[in-house]
Design a protein around this motif. Structure first.
Motif, PDB file in Angstrom:
ATOM      1  N   PHE A 131       0.829  -1.204   0.000  1.00 12.26           N
ATOM      2  CA  PHE A 131       0.000   0.000   0.000  1.00 12.26           C
ATOM      3  C   PHE A 131       0.868   1.260   0.000  1.00 12.26           C
ATOM      4  O   PHE A 131       0.606   2.202  -0.742  1.00 12.26           O
ATOM      5  N   PHE A 132       1.917   1.274   0.814  1.00 11.82           N
ATOM      6  CA  PHE A 132       2.797   2.436   0.872  1.00 11.82           C
ATOM      7  C   PHE A 132       3.483   2.673  -0.471  1.00 11.82           C
ATOM      8  O   PHE A 132       3.528   3.804  -0.968  1.00 11.82           O
ATOM      9  N   VAL A 133       4.025   1.634  -1.087  1.00  8.97           N
ATOM     10  CA  VAL A 133       4.739   1.772  -2.358  1.00  8.97           C
ATOM     11  C   VAL A 133       3.793   2.259  -3.453  1.00  8.97           C
ATOM     12  O   VAL A 133       4.114   3.198  -4.193  1.00  8.97           O
ATOM     13  N   VAL A 134       2.617   1.651  -3.558  1.00  5.36           N
ATOM     14  CA  VAL A 134       1.656   2.056  -4.591  1.00  5.36           C
ATOM     15  C   VAL A 134       1.202   3.497  -4.355  1.00  5.36           C
ATOM     16  O   VAL A 134       1.134   4.302  -5.296  1.00  5.36           O
ATOM     17  N   SER A 135       0.921   3.855  -3.115  1.00  9.88           N
ATOM     18  CA  SER A 135       0.490   5.224  -2.808  1.00  9.88           C
ATOM     19  C   SER A 135       1.580   6.230  -3.133  1.00  9.88           C
ATOM     20  O   SER A 135       1.306   7.290  -3.709  1.00  9.88           O
ATOM     21  N   PHE A 136       2.803   5.916  -2.785  1.00 11.30           N
ATOM     22  CA  PHE A 136       3.917   6.823  -3.067  1.00 11.30           C
ATOM     23  C   PHE A 136       4.058   7.072  -4.559  1.00 11.30           C
ATOM     24  O   PHE A 136       4.171   8.218  -5.012  1.00 11.30           O
ATOM     25  N   TRP A 137       4.041   6.003  -5.352  1.00  9.59           N
ATOM     26  CA  TRP A 137       4.234   6.173  -6.797  1.00  9.59           C
ATOM     27  C   TRP A 137       3.025   6.828  -7.459  1.00  9.59           C
ATOM     28  O   TRP A 137       3.177   7.568  -8.445  1.00  9.59           O
ATOM     29  N   CYS A 138       1.832   6.618  -6.943  1.00 10.43           N
ATOM     30  CA  CYS A 138       0.654   7.330  -7.472  1.00 10.43           C
ATOM     31  C   CYS A 138       0.781   8.827  -7.195  1.00 10.43           C
ATOM     32  O   CYS A 138       0.471   9.661  -8.060  1.00 10.43           O
ATOM     33  N   PHE A 139       1.239   9.165  -5.998  1.00 11.91           N
ATOM     34  CA  PHE A 139       1.444  10.573  -5.651  1.00 11.91           C
ATOM     35  C   PHE A 139       2.512  11.200  -6.546  1.00 11.91           C
ATOM     36  O   PHE A 139       2.346  12.319  -7.050  1.00 11.91           O
ATOM     37  N   MET A 140       3.602  10.472  -6.760  1.00 16.60           N
ATOM     38  CA  MET A 140       4.667  10.984  -7.618  1.00 16.60           C
ATOM     39  C   MET A 140       4.180  11.152  -9.059  1.00 16.60           C
ATOM     40  O   MET A 140       4.526  12.137  -9.732  1.00 16.60           O
ATOM     41  N   ALA A 141       3.365  10.236  -9.557  1.00 15.49           N
ATOM     42  CA  ALA A 141       2.829  10.346 -10.916  1.00 15.49           C
ATOM     43  C   ALA A 141       1.906  11.553 -11.023  1.00 15.49           C
ATOM     44  O   ALA A 141       1.936  12.288 -12.036  1.00 15.49           O
TER      45      ALA A 141
END
Length: 182
Positions: A131-141
């Motif tokens: 969840f943390f990894v997916v959320s981080f990369w969605c935020f960065m995108a």
């Protein structure tokens, strides 16, 4: 450690079952495992501790029958076992004959429960990490594709950085003034 005379592991937040290896401590005079979270049955091999003068497994989560009232275990009263609602047999008032068809959990079943709990923890930890990894990369995108969000984010970080820098400088100045006055 067969030379060990006293073993007091009370109030240590211990979990799991009482190990059979304690029965190899032949010189043991006192064994206190009270006020922990131990589970399972009291190992029958503890009867081998013939020089035991003090014994307590009180206030744990032990289940099944108490040890036979033979030799040194005949001298211990119900205070040695109190606080374990699933223990039965003498010297306790609860009789094990009240549970004729009850199967008490074995050490292997307790080990399986521990394995199940560690697998559950691993699954929980993995899902949080995912969840943390997916959320981080969605935020960065989102920052990459939305220019106004990116500018707002960096402006906010820059403003907070300036504010923190000014506060640190003021704090250092106060310390220097206080040192000069002393």
């Amino acid at each position: 450690m067969s030379w060990l005379i006293t073993l007091n592991l009370s109030n240590n937040y211990l979990t799991g079952v009482i190990p059979n290896s304690i029965s190899k401590l032949s010189q043991l005079l006192s064994l206190d495992l009270s006020h922990n979270s131990l589970t399972g049955q009291i190992p029958r091999k503890l009867i081998k501790l013939t020089s035991l003068e003090a014994f307590s497994v009180a206030y744990n989560n032990l289940s099944g029958p108490t040890l036979d009232m033979k030799a040194q275990f005949g001298t211990f009263d119900n205070r040695s076992y109190e606080g374990n609602p699933n223990l039965c047999g003498p010297p306790l008032s609860k009789s094990c004959f009240s549970y004729p068809n009850r199967k008490w959990p074995s050490t292997n079943e307790m080990d399986n429960d521990q394995r199940d709990k560690s697998i559950d923890f691993l699954i929980l930890f993995s899902s949080f990490a995912l969840f943390f990894v997916v959320s981080f990369w969605c935020f960065m995108a989102a920052l990459y594709f939305k220019r106004n969000w990116r500018y707002a984010m960096f402006t906010m970080v820059d403003d907070y950085g300036d504010m923190i820098y000014v506060r640190i400088l003021l704090f250092v100045r106060k310390i220097r003034v206080a040192q000069r006055d002393n």
